[in-house]
Design a protein around this motif. Structure first.
Motif, PDB file in Angstrom:
ATOM      1  N   LYS A  15       0.617  -1.085  -0.080  1.00 22.46           N
ATOM      2  CA  LYS A  15       0.179   0.272   0.533  1.00 22.46           C
ATOM      3  C   LYS A  15       0.872   0.707   0.277  1.00 22.46           C
ATOM      4  CE  LYS A  15      -3.683   2.641   2.802  1.00 22.46           C
ATOM      5  NZ  LYS A  15      -4.433   2.342   3.906  1.00 22.46           N
ATOM      6  N   LYS A  16       1.826   1.418   0.749  1.00 19.06           N
ATOM      7  CA  LYS A  16       2.523   2.371   0.739  1.00 19.06           C
ATOM      8  C   LYS A  16       3.630   2.612  -0.568  1.00 19.06           C
ATOM      9  CE  LYS A  16       1.901   4.702   4.891  1.00 19.06           C
ATOM     10  NZ  LYS A  16       1.658   6.330   4.371  1.00 19.06           N
ATOM     11  N   VAL A  17       3.942   1.845  -1.676  1.00 19.11           N
ATOM     12  CA  VAL A  17       4.610   1.869  -2.398  1.00 19.11           C
ATOM     13  C   VAL A  17       3.629   2.202  -3.234  1.00 19.11           C
ATOM     14  CG1 VAL A  17       5.999   0.303  -3.795  1.00 19.11           C
ATOM     15  CG2 VAL A  17       5.828  -0.322  -1.868  1.00 19.11           C
ATOM     16  N   THR A  18       2.944   1.747  -3.475  1.00 23.93           N
ATOM     17  CA  THR A  18       1.502   2.283  -4.176  1.00 23.93           C
ATOM     18  C   THR A  18       0.666   4.053  -4.469  1.00 23.93           C
ATOM     19  OG1 THR A  18       0.176   0.316  -4.669  1.00 23.93           O
ATOM     20  CG2 THR A  18      -0.985   2.146  -4.941  1.00 23.93           C
ATOM     21  N   LYS A 193       3.655  -2.426   8.809  1.00 26.71           N
ATOM     22  CA  LYS A 193       3.632  -2.320   7.091  1.00 26.71           C
ATOM     23  C   LYS A 193       2.415  -1.244   6.650  1.00 26.71           C
ATOM     24  CE  LYS A 193       3.191  -7.480   7.427  1.00 26.71           C
ATOM     25  NZ  LYS A 193       2.004  -8.715   7.190  1.00 26.71           N
ATOM     26  N   GLU A 194       1.231   0.150   7.098  1.00 28.01           N
ATOM     27  CA  GLU A 194       1.276   0.957   6.217  1.00 28.01           C
ATOM     28  C   GLU A 194       1.298   1.964   6.830  1.00 28.01           C
ATOM     29  OE1 GLU A 194      -2.791   0.225   5.365  1.00 28.01           O
ATOM     30  OE2 GLU A 194      -2.978  -1.900   4.880  1.00 28.01           O
ATOM     31  N   ALA A 195       2.201   1.835   8.246  1.00 26.39           N
ATOM     32  CA  ALA A 195       2.648   2.896   9.248  1.00 26.39           C
ATOM     33  C   ALA A 195       3.272   3.915   8.101  1.00 26.39           C
ATOM     34  CB  ALA A 195       3.502   2.771   9.925  1.00 26.39           C
ATOM     35  N   SER A 196       4.002   5.425   8.580  1.00 18.82           N
ATOM     36  CA  SER A 196       4.495   6.148   8.119  1.00 18.82           C
ATOM     37  C   SER A 196       6.385   5.897   9.105  1.00 18.82           C
ATOM     38  CB  SER A 196       4.531   7.647   7.981  1.00 18.82           C
ATOM     39  OG  SER A 196       4.226   7.985   9.562  1.00 18.82           O
ATOM     40  N   LYS A 201       9.324   6.667  14.246  1.00 17.49           N
ATOM     41  CA  LYS A 201      10.053   6.947  15.612  1.00 17.49           C
ATOM     42  C   LYS A 201       9.347   8.014  16.660  1.00 17.49           C
ATOM     43  CE  LYS A 201      13.558   8.704  11.430  1.00 17.49           C
ATOM     44  NZ  LYS A 201      14.066   9.867  11.581  1.00 17.49           N
ATOM     45  N   SER A 202       8.230   7.410  16.142  1.00 19.08           N
ATOM     46  CA  SER A 202       7.108   8.651  18.423  1.00 19.08           C
ATOM     47  C   SER A 202       7.165   6.769  18.609  1.00 19.08           C
ATOM     48  CB  SER A 202       5.888   8.917  17.838  1.00 19.08           C
ATOM     49  OG  SER A 202       5.166   7.773  16.849  1.00 19.08           O
ATOM     50  N   GLY A 216       6.366   0.352   6.356  1.00 22.76           N
ATOM     51  CA  GLY A 216       6.112   0.595   4.136  1.00 22.76           C
ATOM     52  C   GLY A 216       6.354   1.413   3.573  1.00 22.76           C
ATOM     53  N   GLU A 217       6.963   2.756   4.797  1.00 19.36           N
ATOM     54  CA  GLU A 217       7.633   4.072   3.966  1.00 19.36           C
ATOM     55  C   GLU A 217       8.702   3.737   3.602  1.00 19.36           C
ATOM     56  OE1 GLU A 217       8.007   8.536   4.027  1.00 19.36           O
ATOM     57  OE2 GLU A 217       7.160   7.322   6.161  1.00 19.36           O
ATOM     58  N   ASP A 218       9.194   2.859   4.459  1.00 14.18           N
ATOM     59  CA  ASP A 218      10.775   2.705   4.010  1.00 14.18           C
ATOM     60  C   ASP A 218      11.165   0.926   3.059  1.00 14.18           C
ATOM     61  OD1 ASP A 218      12.428   3.558   6.547  1.00 14.18           O
ATOM     62  OD2 ASP A 218      10.931   2.073   8.313  1.00 14.18           O
TER      63      ASP A 218
END
Length: 252
Positions: A15-18, A193-196, A201-202, A216-218
């Motif tokens: 999802k993040k890649v999309t 998996k779908e997190a930023s 980092k929080s 997922g953003e990584d």
């Protein structure tokens, strides 16, 4: 406009890649297997990008579905510049090779290795014509060195085969402007998996040497780099995105 085809791109790591691809100016064909609810949810979230994406349903274990996905993508968009093999069946139950059924073995090999063969056979001729292509496969930590992975024999065998196939493609197709690389996610589970990255980092994570969970953003940021027109010097590479976690030896 570059067009990307991503497998299992409606949820999880895909999802993040999309999202990152669409936000960066790509049009995207988003494959999914069966989760219509996830498709509806993502469709709503991408409303402002309407016209730059479509969804297509299919079973990656079925050759006919794989060929149909490629044909329909080309029919609608006229090209495929990027192929991201985000999908791959995985058996979460921890068990030894002798406890796998033949059906489970076939599912792991078909979904993680044979599906790549059929997609490559369909997509690479298009990329050759375009004189451009970016192929990105997924592996696991250490896959480049063909390690044993306790209780994951079938999945590991398929992915190690995919490492060699990816590297071979990078050599065979370089003259056509096509690169092929593999990324290996670390332990990214649940909502992460779908997190930023900001969200990660929080949250302190004492089990990961860098101090936070992977997200997922990584994965998406790495995929986006490999897709760039000027990333042609990076090919045949296996890139681990683990934050230092030793996934393979977590269980003994």
């Amino acid at each position: 406009m570059r067009h990307a085809l991503i497998t299992a791109g409606s949820k999880g790591l895909g999802k993040k890649v999309t999202e990152k691809l669409i936000q960066s100016g790509y049009s995207v064909t988003i494959h999914y297997r069966s989760d219509e609810e996830a498709v509806d949810k993502l469709h709503q979230e991408l409303k402002e990008y309407e016209g730059y994406f479509n969804f297509i349903k299919g079973d990656l274990n079925e050759k006919e579905d794989l060929n149909r996905i490629v044909k329909n993508t080309v029919r609608q968009w006229g090209r495929i510049d990027v192929l991201v093999l985000n999908a791959g069946p995985y058996i979460f139950e921890r068990k030894k090779l002798m406890d796998y059924s033949e059906a489970e073995w076939r599912s792991m090999i078909d979904g993680n290795l044979n599906s790549a063969f059929y997609l490559f056979k369909s997509v690479i001729p298009l990329m050759r014509e375009q004189k451009f292509g970016r192929i990105i496969t997924y592996g696991f930590q250490g896959a480049e060195h063909a390690p044993g992975w306790l209780y994951r024999s079938a999945f590991a065998a398929a992915k190690v085969g995919l490492v060699s196939l990816t590297k071979t493609l990078s050599l065979e197709e370089a003259e056509h402007g096509i690169t092929a690389n593999m990324i290996c996610p670390g332990e990214i589970v649940g909502e992460m998996k779908e997190a930023s990255i900001t969200h990660s980092k929080s949250l302190a994570d004492s089990t990961t040497p860098v101090g936070r969970s992977g997200t997922g953003e990584d994965i998406a940021r790495t995929v986006l780099f490999l897709c760039d027109d000027h990333a042609d010097m990076v090919t045949g590479s296996v890139i681990e995105i683990t934050g230092g976690v030793d996934v393979l030896h977590k269980y003994r």
